[in-house]
Design an enzyme around this catalytic site. Structure first.
Site, PDB file in Angstrom:
ATOM      1  N   ASP A 111      -5.944  -3.037  -1.621  1.00  0.00           N
ATOM      2  CA  ASP A 111      -5.776  -3.399   0.081  1.00  0.00           C
ATOM      3  C   ASP A 111      -6.358  -2.233   0.541  1.00  0.00           C
ATOM      4  O   ASP A 111      -6.608  -2.336   1.765  1.00  0.00           O
ATOM      5  CB  ASP A 111      -4.384  -3.853   0.239  1.00  0.00           C
ATOM      6  CG  ASP A 111      -3.910  -4.887  -0.569  1.00  0.00           C
ATOM      7  OD1 ASP A 111      -4.413  -5.940  -0.067  1.00  0.00           O
ATOM      8  OD2 ASP A 111      -3.002  -4.973  -1.080  1.00  0.00           O
ATOM      9  N   ASP A 112      -6.720  -1.189   0.261  1.00  0.00           N
ATOM     10  CA  ASP A 112      -7.031   0.032   1.073  1.00  0.00           C
ATOM     11  C   ASP A 112      -8.463  -0.076   1.344  1.00  0.00           C
ATOM     12  O   ASP A 112      -9.512  -0.407   0.480  1.00  0.00           O
ATOM     13  CB  ASP A 112      -6.750   1.489   0.190  1.00  0.00           C
ATOM     14  CG  ASP A 112      -7.046   2.551   1.108  1.00  0.00           C
ATOM     15  OD1 ASP A 112      -6.046   3.187   1.658  1.00  0.00           O
ATOM     16  OD2 ASP A 112      -8.341   3.200   1.113  1.00  0.00           O
ATOM     17  N   PHE A 113      -8.703   0.087   2.787  1.00  0.00           N
ATOM     18  CA  PHE A 113      -9.968  -0.134   3.542  1.00  0.00           C
ATOM     19  C   PHE A 113     -11.025   0.864   2.781  1.00  0.00           C
ATOM     20  O   PHE A 113     -12.256   0.636   2.330  1.00  0.00           O
ATOM     21  CB  PHE A 113      -9.850   0.036   4.773  1.00  0.00           C
ATOM     22  CG  PHE A 113     -11.232  -0.113   5.320  1.00  0.00           C
ATOM     23  CD1 PHE A 113     -11.857  -1.451   5.887  1.00  0.00           C
ATOM     24  CD2 PHE A 113     -12.024   1.294   5.870  1.00  0.00           C
ATOM     25  CE1 PHE A 113     -13.206  -1.304   6.425  1.00  0.00           C
ATOM     26  CE2 PHE A 113     -13.230   1.081   6.339  1.00  0.00           C
ATOM     27  CZ  PHE A 113     -13.992  -0.280   6.763  1.00  0.00           C
ATOM     28  N   TRP A 130       0.953  -1.294  -0.315  1.00  0.00           N
ATOM     29  CA  TRP A 130       0.185   0.332  -0.234  1.00  0.00           C
ATOM     30  C   TRP A 130       0.649   1.239  -0.099  1.00  0.00           C
ATOM     31  O   TRP A 130       0.763   2.224  -0.474  1.00  0.00           O
ATOM     32  CB  TRP A 130      -0.865   0.061   1.352  1.00  0.00           C
ATOM     33  CG  TRP A 130      -1.734   1.232   1.139  1.00  0.00           C
ATOM     34  CD1 TRP A 130      -3.034   1.409   0.876  1.00  0.00           C
ATOM     35  CD2 TRP A 130      -1.502   2.251   1.952  1.00  0.00           C
ATOM     36  NE1 TRP A 130      -3.790   2.599   0.914  1.00  0.00           N
ATOM     37  CE2 TRP A 130      -2.848   3.154   1.818  1.00  0.00           C
ATOM     38  CE3 TRP A 130      -0.509   2.722   2.831  1.00  0.00           C
ATOM     39  CZ2 TRP A 130      -2.616   4.413   2.336  1.00  0.00           C
ATOM     40  CZ3 TRP A 130      -0.607   4.277   3.426  1.00  0.00           C
ATOM     41  CH2 TRP A 130      -1.862   4.898   2.972  1.00  0.00           C
TER      42      TRP A 130
END
Length: 565
Positions: free
Chosen positions: A167-169, A148
């Site tokens: 992968d970033d929420f 990230w």
């Protein structure tokens, strides 16, 4: 390899990307129209080495705290800029730690400096010519640098336009809200979906980050407004009024008037609009409950002042008589407004007075007990453990005489400190630096006897580690929960939130019967010292954003993802 051409340097590039994304489907079109023109702001003046150093400093910290650490780091050098690799390597470790950097972060940035000298971190010109995946694979091997972090560097430093940080929420949660899904897609699934957004995946991420900030206007549809009338929802009073064709009158949704037929109802955003349409205010008794709510609020405020000013707590009958209500009605109104009974409020206020008195070394403990409103010492000693978490003498001496066992272990979220008093687990802390966690425990129990882990304590630590790795499993250990009556009510509600679900600060305040206490709820979450056991990580903002977390947003994000999987 995506083009390194800067987005803002290409005429019409943002407009072209906006048109492309809006043309994907109706949801994307609505998102682009609602958010408006993209104002993505890269920082190409920073080369990859500086971008990565800054990223490490900011990891798992609130922006303000990281800003201060970075300022102290830059102040070590005469030029006041990010130090060159050789300058950083020549800086004593103690000086770097004095800036506020943890041991792990110090080692990471020194490793970055060495990697730049070794050529493992390319300069700006070289990086612009390298493929995305080569950069991601190579740089993510460095200590403290994950995929990230490299993707953010590609987007903001190298201005790559086709990077999707799956992968970033925030990106995954944004897509969930965009498509109204029950749960966010996994990173692998989102990467497959994101193929359709190429060659503008960076800008797609920019828009997805902003989906949680878009809230539908409350009571916007006729169905929502009719439901508010049926439920006499006082929260809707600030959003619309309804008029009845058969009577020619209008009223607020919470009106106590007889419910009209739905086909005879017309809705207006304001009373003025209803009057302009020819309707008059309803004269039905209690047609508008806002005045009644205001009277209740004033009565409760008056009662709170009476409790706080009295030497001895007034009885329920005395309080009810003072505000002109029956005891039963007053008790119900008081609890609805404050979330506490009058007796619990008086006890909480007495505890605050007692703590203030004990904090003054000139006041004897006996005098502090009577000054706090206790008529007899025996009554105080019955409640002292619940109020202070320890005897009054130990409280005054910052825990002197109390024994706290502790141990520090490692888990997938970093360093983990577990501490236990005679009553149960009193601290569960997460962080990068074990020494910092220990210092925080020492500051909290300044004069207590802190005993390092013994063999009998290791089993408890293992149970806490298991809780962190699998939060949904729960913790079958006694907890020593110390806080005010309000804080303990908040924490009790937090423990009732099922694993895999979240609640907003507003929802928790409403559950307590104190819809205006949103900030107080947030402060109670921030003061929680039992990570995961009291799951404040399950509390999010009204717009779905993660908001703050005492132990770092990345850890909060990871805990939520584990519970959802």
């Amino acid at each position: 390899m995506s083009s390194p051409l800067p987005l803002h340097d290409a005429p019409g590039r943002y407009s072209e990307a906006e048109r492309f994304l809006a043309g994907l489907d109706a949801d994307w079109q609505a998102l682009v129209e609602t958010v408006g023109p993209c104002v993505h702001q890269p920082r190409p003046e920073r080369d990859p080495y500086e971008a990565l150093v800054r990223a490490v400093v900011y990891q798992q910290l609130h922006t303000r705290a990281a800003d201060r650490i970075l300022q102290r780091l830059l102040a070590l050098y005469p030029h006041g800029r990010c130090p060159a690799p050789d300058e950083l390597l020549a800086t004593p470790v103690d000086a770097l730690r004095a800036c506020g950097l943890s041991g792990a972060k110090t080692a990471s940035i020194l490793g970055l400096a060495q990697a730049r000298l070794d050529g493992r971190i390319p300069d700006q010109q070289t990086a612009l010519l390298m493929p995305d995946q080569e950069l991601i694979h190579g740089l993510s091997q460095l200590r403290g640098i994950g995929r990230w972090t490299v993707e953010m560097m590609l987007i903001y430093t190298l201005e790559r336009e086709d990077i999707l940080p799956a992968d970033d929420f925030g990106v995954r949660e944004g897509y969930r809200r965009l498509k109204k899904l029950e749960q966010a897609p996994a990173a692998r699934v989102l990467r497959e979906l994101g193929q359709a957004w190429s060659p503008y995946r960076s800008l797609a991420a920019w828009y997805l980050w902003r989906v949680p900030r878009i809230e539908a206007a409350p009571y916007a549809t006729q169905a929502q407004r009719w439901q508010a009338i049926v439920e006499r929802d006082s929260r809707a009073d600030a959003h619309f009024v309804y008029a009845v064709l058969s009577t020619g009158t209008y009223a607020s949704p919470s009106a106590a008037a007889r419910r009209p037929k739905q086909e005879n109802v017309r809705y207006f955003d304001t009373p003025e609009q209803a009057q302009q349409a020819g309707f008059r205010p309803s004269r039905h008794r209690h047609a508008d409950r806002r005045q009644q709510a205001l009277q209740h609020q004033q009565a409760v405020t008056q009662a709170c002042r009476l409790i706080e000013d009295a030497e001895n707590a007034p009885s329920l009958d005395e309080l009810a008589a003072a505000v002109g209500m029956s005891p039963y009605h007053f008790h119900r109104i008081f609890k609805a407004q404050t979330g506490l009974t009058p007796r619990a409020y008086a006890q909480a206020h007495r505890a605050r007075r007692l703590r203030r008195q004990l904090d003054d070394p000139r006041t004897r403990i006996t005098d502090a007990i009577y000054e706090a409103g206790y008529g007899a010492q025996s009554r105080f000693y019955e409640e002292s453990q619940a109020l202070l978490g320890m005897p009054a003498s130990a409280f005054r001496k910052a825990g002197q005489g109390a024994t706290i066992r502790f141990a520090i272990a490692q888990c997938s979220l970093g360093a983990l400190l577990v501490a236990e008093s005679e009553r149960g687990i009193c601290a569960i802390s997460l962080g990068d630096d074990p020494e910092l966690l220990l210092r925080e425990l020492q500051d909290r129990f300044k004069a207590a006897e802190l005993i390092g882990a013994d063999p009998g304590f290791n089993q408890r630590v293992a149970q806490v580690v298991a809780l962190v790795e699998t939060p949904s499993a729960g913790l079958a250990l006694p907890l020593d929960i110390r806080g005010t009556a309000f804080q303990q009510r908040v924490w009790e509600i937090l423990r009732s939130i099922p694993a895999g679900q979240t609640a907003t600060y507003t929802e928790i305040a409403q559950r307590m019967g104190q819809p205006r206490a949103v900030r107080a709820v947030a402060r109670a979450c921030a003061t929680n010292t039992l990570a995961v056991a009291i799951p404040c990580h399950r509390v999010v903002r009204q717009d779905g954003d993660l908001a703050g977390y005492r132990w770092g947003l990345d850890r909060k994000r990871s805990l939520l993802e584990r519970e959802r999987s």
